[in-house]
Design an enzyme around this catalytic site. Structure first.
Site, PDB file in Angstrom:
ATOM      1  N   GLY A   1      44.175  31.087  44.214  1.00 16.49           N
ATOM      2  CA  GLY A   1      43.205  30.878  43.150  1.00 16.49           C
ATOM      3  C   GLY A   1      43.887  30.800  41.798  1.00 16.49           C
ATOM      4  N   CYS A   2      43.172  30.264  40.813  1.00 15.90           N
ATOM      5  CA  CYS A   2      43.763  30.039  39.491  1.00 15.90           C
ATOM      6  C   CYS A   2      44.026  31.345  38.752  1.00 15.90           C
ATOM      7  CB  CYS A   2      42.886  29.103  38.672  1.00 15.90           C
ATOM      8  SG  CYS A   2      41.149  29.581  38.567  1.00 15.90           S
ATOM      9  N   PHE A   3      43.019  32.201  38.614  1.00 20.06           N
ATOM     10  CA  PHE A   3      43.244  33.499  37.979  1.00 20.06           C
ATOM     11  C   PHE A   3      44.266  34.304  38.775  1.00 20.06           C
ATOM     12  CE2 PHE A   3      39.247  33.777  35.248  1.00 20.06           C
ATOM     13  CZ  PHE A   3      39.947  34.004  34.069  1.00 20.06           C
ATOM     14  N   ALA A   4      44.176  34.233  40.100  1.00 23.60           N
ATOM     15  CA  ALA A   4      45.100  34.983  40.953  1.00 23.60           C
ATOM     16  C   ALA A   4      46.538  34.570  40.699  1.00 23.60           C
ATOM     17  CB  ALA A   4      44.740  34.783  42.425  1.00 23.60           C
TER      18      ALA A   4
END
Length: 329
Positions: A136-139
């Protein structure tokens, strides 16, 4: 030079559009099909206006097994459903951009086993597998800021704030994606409950020393920002190490990883937008450590990282097709 034949499922969204752009400009790929039932028959450039003059290819409702790799650019829950409902030849590699296969307990579907595709964590495994669960992007932004600390056994409970642009919410319209709502506005959402926390903790525990307690946690507060692209994350915790020693720790950890860079100067989103880079900056005040990390949510946080994983799978230099300049002005 033999071209890698690619197919895309769900090519009408932001990540699909960025992936098409990257693949069209990759020297060793050929796009065999871009699947979209709702846009079937339309030219790609009729949906992705930036592709006008780049391709005359059209969206198709059909699938073609005469490919080497299939990208799934579909919503969360839709990738698993698609693979259950459609027969994909076992020889075809799959790179899934949804969250369906990121966690270990959900990484298996029939004969397919998915590896978590963060190259800075699992590069050697990625090189030898058939199926990738793209992070994921935030991850991605949060993990890249914390992984060196986890490996060194220095990771304490972290308090993280991150702000993302409107493209992070996808192309579907909602109250908070309208310009009149986003402009001059910021809002916290999914406080301490964001769906990426699980994959973040899984990766940090993977790297933590065996004798290190695994009860550390990332307390994450995400924000919606009044811009279109990019993620800026700041994580803070206690750490007794001197700043200079920490900077060396980070530089050593990311040596051999061409897209992650440590900066001694203050960082900003414009350094990474339109690139596959992550830029990290460390700051200290007393025994308080702050780690800032920035990425483009659609590239290093999605389609760029998916292409980086494809390069690794097919034994191509991982920077191929991804030497992109930041949109700094």
């Amino acid at each position: 030079m033999k071209k890698i034949k690619t197919g895309i499922i769900g090519g009408a969204g932001y990540t699909g559009g960025e992936l098409i752009r990257l693949l069209l400009n990759h020297p060793q790929t050929e796009i065999v099909f871009v699947n979209s039932k709702s846009n079937a028959g339309k030219h790609l450039y009729e949906v992705h206006k930036d592709l006008i003059g780049e391709t005359d290819q059209k969206f198709t409702p059909d699938l073609d097994n005469n490919i080497d790799v299939l990208f799934l650019c579909v919503g969360h829950g839709e990738a698993k459903k698609f693979l259950q409902e459609n027969k994909i030849d076992d020889k075809i590699r799959i790179i899934d951009l949804s969250q369906d296969f990121r966690l270990a307990h959900s990484s298996q579907l029939q004969a397919r086993s998915f590896i978590y595709g963060l190259p800075e964590l699992n590069k050697e495994q990625i090189k030898s597998v058939h199926n990738i669960a793209n992070p994921g992007c935030f991850a991605t932004a949060i993990q890249l800021g914390l992984l060196p600390l986890a490996k060194a056994g220095l990771l304490e409970e972290a308090y993280t704030t991150g702000i993302t642009g409107s493209t992070g919410a996808g192309q579907g319209l909602s109250e908070t994606s309208h310009f009149s709502w986003r402009a001059n506005n910021i809002q916290a959402y999914k406080t301490l409950t964001h769906q990426h926390i699980g994959e973040i903790m899984q990766s940090l525990k993977q790297l933590s020393p065996i004798n290190k307690s695994t009860d550390q946690h990332v307390n994450f507060v995400p924000w919606r920002g009044d811009f279109t692209r990019g993620i800026f994350v700041s994580s803070q915790m206690h750490c007794d190490w001197k700043l200079e020693k920490l900077i060396e720790l980070y530089k050593e950890f990311y040596s051999g990883h061409p897209f992650t860079t440590i900066s001694k100067d203050a960082i900003s989103l414009k350094q990474v937008v339109n690139t596959n880079k992550c830029v990290i900056q460390l700051e200290k005040s007393g025994n308080h450590l702050v780690i800032h990390s920035v990425i483009d949510n659609l590239l290093k946080g999605a389609s760029g990282q998916a292409l980086q994983n494809m390069n690794l799978i097919f034994s191509i230099d991982e920077t191929t097709g991804l030497k992109l300049k930041a949109s700094n002005f």
